[in-house]
Write a protein that holds these residues in place. Structure first.
Motif, mmCIF file in Angstrom:
data_model
loop_
_atom_site.group_PDB
_atom_site.id
_atom_site.type_symbol
_atom_site.label_atom_id
_atom_site.label_comp_id
_atom_site.label_asym_id
_atom_site.label_seq_id
_atom_site.Cartn_x
_atom_site.Cartn_y
_atom_site.Cartn_z
ATOM 1 N N ASN A 159 50.337 9.060 44.914
ATOM 2 C CA ASN A 159 49.465 10.086 44.064
ATOM 3 C C ASN A 159 49.510 9.620 42.713
ATOM 4 O O ASN A 159 48.878 10.017 41.784
ATOM 5 C CB ASN A 159 50.862 11.446 44.173
ATOM 6 C CG ASN A 159 50.399 12.181 45.314
ATOM 7 O OD1 ASN A 159 49.459 12.222 46.376
ATOM 8 N ND2 ASN A 159 51.226 12.816 46.043
ATOM 9 N N ALA A 160 50.337 9.359 42.206
ATOM 10 C CA ALA A 160 50.482 8.688 40.864
ATOM 11 C C ALA A 160 49.028 7.763 40.152
ATOM 12 O O ALA A 160 48.941 8.563 39.193
ATOM 13 C CB ALA A 160 51.461 8.033 40.772
ATOM 14 N N ARG A 162 46.214 7.555 41.944
ATOM 15 C CA ARG A 162 45.264 8.758 42.459
ATOM 16 C C ARG A 162 45.114 10.264 41.479
ATOM 17 O O ARG A 162 44.493 10.294 40.625
ATOM 18 C CB ARG A 162 45.668 9.326 43.608
ATOM 19 C CG ARG A 162 45.443 8.736 44.734
ATOM 20 C CD ARG A 162 45.435 9.250 46.281
ATOM 21 N NE ARG A 162 44.805 9.917 46.293
ATOM 22 C CZ ARG A 162 45.754 10.929 46.791
ATOM 23 N NH1 ARG A 162 47.500 11.281 47.219
ATOM 24 N NH2 ARG A 162 44.733 12.793 46.924
ATOM 25 N N ILE A 191 50.406 18.170 35.292
ATOM 26 C CA ILE A 191 50.369 20.010 36.462
ATOM 27 C C ILE A 191 50.540 20.934 35.531
ATOM 28 O O ILE A 191 51.725 20.636 35.164
ATOM 29 C CB ILE A 191 51.062 18.935 37.306
ATOM 30 C CG1 ILE A 191 51.194 17.860 38.035
ATOM 31 C CG2 ILE A 191 51.000 20.566 38.630
ATOM 32 C CD1 ILE A 191 52.319 17.553 39.439
ATOM 33 N N LEU A 199 53.568 23.172 44.741
ATOM 34 C CA LEU A 199 53.445 21.513 44.890
ATOM 35 C C LEU A 199 53.899 21.353 46.469
ATOM 36 O O LEU A 199 52.931 20.068 46.890
ATOM 37 C CB LEU A 199 53.028 20.927 44.075
ATOM 38 C CG LEU A 199 52.745 20.567 43.425
ATOM 39 C CD1 LEU A 199 53.618 19.604 42.159
ATOM 40 C CD2 LEU A 199 51.832 20.251 42.473
ATOM 41 N N TYR A 204 48.528 22.779 49.310
ATOM 42 C CA TYR A 204 48.589 23.153 47.443
ATOM 43 C C TYR A 204 48.187 21.986 47.563
ATOM 44 O O TYR A 204 48.422 20.457 46.946
ATOM 45 C CB TYR A 204 50.187 23.834 47.958
ATOM 46 C CG TYR A 204 49.077 24.282 46.021
ATOM 47 C CD1 TYR A 204 49.356 25.469 46.013
ATOM 48 C CD2 TYR A 204 49.523 23.264 45.336
ATOM 49 C CE1 TYR A 204 48.997 26.735 45.687
ATOM 50 C CE2 TYR A 204 49.841 24.869 44.273
ATOM 51 C CZ TYR A 204 49.322 25.483 44.601
ATOM 52 O OH TYR A 204 49.555 26.839 42.946
ATOM 53 N N ARG A 205 46.293 22.640 46.847
ATOM 54 C CA ARG A 205 46.631 21.119 45.808
ATOM 55 C C ARG A 205 45.488 22.360 44.358
ATOM 56 O O ARG A 205 45.424 23.445 44.636
ATOM 57 C CB ARG A 205 45.164 20.339 46.494
ATOM 58 C CG ARG A 205 45.307 20.196 47.485
ATOM 59 C CD ARG A 205 43.327 20.247 48.081
ATOM 60 N NE ARG A 205 44.083 19.431 49.037
ATOM 61 C CZ ARG A 205 42.943 19.558 50.160
ATOM 62 N NH1 ARG A 205 42.724 20.505 50.485
ATOM 63 N NH2 ARG A 205 42.647 18.222 50.953
ATOM 64 N N SER A 211 41.580 16.281 44.108
ATOM 65 C CA SER A 211 42.322 15.913 45.576
ATOM 66 C C SER A 211 41.208 15.053 46.760
ATOM 67 O O SER A 211 41.435 13.855 47.464
ATOM 68 C CB SER A 211 42.825 17.024 46.174
ATOM 69 O OG SER A 211 43.152 16.600 47.396
ATOM 70 N N GLY A 220 50.450 15.294 51.661
ATOM 71 C CA GLY A 220 51.313 14.077 50.951
ATOM 72 C C GLY A 220 52.931 14.757 50.353
ATOM 73 O O GLY A 220 53.575 14.197 51.035
ATOM 74 N N ALA A 222 54.195 17.948 50.928
ATOM 75 C CA ALA A 222 53.936 18.340 52.380
ATOM 76 C C ALA A 222 56.098 17.147 52.719
ATOM 77 O O ALA A 222 56.785 17.477 53.501
ATOM 78 C CB ALA A 222 53.893 19.224 52.874
ATOM 79 N N SER A 245 53.278 12.249 34.661
ATOM 80 C CA SER A 245 54.134 13.683 35.448
ATOM 81 C C SER A 245 54.623 12.309 35.791
ATOM 82 O O SER A 245 54.446 11.300 35.789
ATOM 83 C CB SER A 245 53.438 13.645 36.844
ATOM 84 O OG SER A 245 52.562 14.989 36.096
HETATM 85 P P1 ADP Z 1 46.918 15.607 47.900
HETATM 86 O O1 ADP Z 1 46.460 15.331 48.811
HETATM 87 O O2 ADP Z 1 45.757 15.998 47.890
HETATM 88 O O3 ADP Z 1 46.607 14.316 46.849
HETATM 89 P P2 ADP Z 1 49.825 16.084 47.768
HETATM 90 O O4 ADP Z 1 49.809 17.182 48.690
HETATM 91 O O5 ADP Z 1 50.215 14.716 47.826
HETATM 92 O O6 ADP Z 1 47.998 15.926 48.234
HETATM 93 O O7 ADP Z 1 49.286 16.976 46.306
HETATM 94 C C1 ADP Z 1 49.051 18.167 46.061
HETATM 95 C C2 ADP Z 1 48.570 18.110 44.633
HETATM 96 O O8 ADP Z 1 49.896 18.140 43.679
HETATM 97 C C3 ADP Z 1 47.609 17.351 44.628
HETATM 98 O O9 ADP Z 1 46.346 17.820 45.396
HETATM 99 C C4 ADP Z 1 47.433 17.322 42.927
HETATM 100 O O10 ADP Z 1 46.629 18.525 43.128
HETATM 101 C C5 ADP Z 1 49.108 17.535 42.976
HETATM 102 N N1 ADP Z 1 49.272 16.216 42.281
HETATM 103 C C6 ADP Z 1 50.348 15.492 43.294
HETATM 104 N N2 ADP Z 1 50.558 14.575 42.631
HETATM 105 C C7 ADP Z 1 50.961 13.972 40.981
HETATM 106 C C8 ADP Z 1 50.396 13.477 40.270
HETATM 107 N N3 ADP Z 1 51.360 12.253 39.854
HETATM 108 N N4 ADP Z 1 49.742 13.890 38.878
HETATM 109 C C9 ADP Z 1 48.731 15.088 39.051
HETATM 110 N N5 ADP Z 1 48.484 16.094 40.192
HETATM 111 C C10 ADP Z 1 49.211 15.506 41.440
#
Ligand code: ADP
Length: 263
Positions: A159-160, A162, A191, A199, A204-205, A211, A220, A222, A245
């Motif tokens: 995630n970090a 992406r 965020i 989150l 939830y996005r 995403s 992810g 969850a 973040s």
């Molecule tokens: P996704 O597959 O959409 O990334 P996640 O459950 O991993 O799903 O994360 C949920 C949401 O949290 C993401 O859609 C994004 O909006 C936010 N998010 C997660 N990690 C980060 C991060 N490091 N920086 C910014 N937003 C984040």
């Protein structure tokens, strides 16, 4: 009745008294289990037809003239079926972790080795605009479930990367005040505060398009939440929009082992 499940809450009532509230949650638990089984079964059933379709699309792609409309259409089909496969795989991981019961806390997880794997996976995902830095205490291992701890840490690192267009992603694993702590700090988009509490909900996005474009499934965090709760831990999130973040968790001090002190 032995088959019934009760949820018991003790609430302070006045100075010396306590209020005991008992709720029968048998039905809620049954429904929860049925939902979990259903999702696991559907995901499993989707896997085979999807693999067959992917195989055909691959063959079709090989036979198409490059740079033609047809080649583009096959490319799009391949991309979408890959997205669906990722989603099904993630659903299966989530239901496996959700329904895992007791963790074998006799098992030692070689966390430095897990971190090495995650670093390799992270480097594959990282772009030139990223600096990925790992600061790992190579002696710090813990008791727990390797697959779950790997999933939790790997998801946070992915995630970090992406959600950071360019900048530093710093991953650390070390003892802090006697507790093993995992931390991922990024310099990404951040965020907004109102989203933080939600989150870890499934699907939830903050920004669905973003995403999707970065290969997200919405599952992810969850997965992270459930993996951590099996280890008596919770995910901590600090974030500033436009700055970045920091996602972290600490494990109970009883779970850690400092390798060189082992007999
Ligand atoms: P996704 O597959 O959409 O990334 P996640 O459950 O991993 O799903 O994360 C949920 C949401 O949290 C993401 O859609 C994004 O909006 C936010 N998010 C997660 N990690 C980060 C991060 N490091 N920086 C910014 N937003 C984040």
């Amino acid at each position: 009745n032995e088959d019934r499940m009760l949820e018991i809450r003790v609430i302070p009532y006045g100075d010396k008294q306590r209020l005991l509230i008992a709720r029968d949650i048998t039905r809620i638990k049954q429904l929860e289990e049925m939902r979990r089984d259903f999702v696991a079964n559907v995901s499993h059933e989707l896997k085979t037809p999807l693999t067959v379709l992917q195989g055909y699309v691959e063959v079709m792609q090989m036979t198409a003239e490059p740079d033609t409309m047809l080649a583009k259409q096959y490319g799009a089909m391949e991309q979408q079926s890959q997205r669906m496969k990722n989603l099904v795989d993630r659903l299966l991981v989530l239901s496996r972790i959700e329904s895992a019961t007791d963790i074998d806390f006799e098992q030692q997880v070689d966390m430095p080795a897990v971190m090495e794997r995650i670093e390799k996976e992270g480097l594959e995902l990282a772009r030139e605009s990223h600096q990925l830095e790992f600061r790992i205490d190579t002696n710090l291992t813990v008791y727990g479930d390797e697959m779950q701890l790997h999933s939790a840490c790997a998801n946070l690192v992915q995630n970090a990367l992406r959600y950071t267009d360019s900048g530093k992603v710093t991953v650390s694993w070390a003892l802090e005040a006697g507790r093993p702590v995992f931390r991922v700090a990024d310099e990404g988009e951040g965020i907004p505060a109102e989203h933080i509490a939600r989150l870890t909900e499934r699907f939830y996005r903050v920004d669905s398009a973003r995403s999707r474009d970065t290969g997200g499934s919405g599952l992810g965090l969850a997965i992270v939440k459930h993996a951590l709760s099996h280890h008596n831990s919770v995910l901590q999130v600090e974030s500033t929009v436009g700055k970045g973040s920091c996602f972290s968790f600490e494990l109970p001090p009883t779970l850690h082992v400092v390798r060189n002190k082992l007999a």
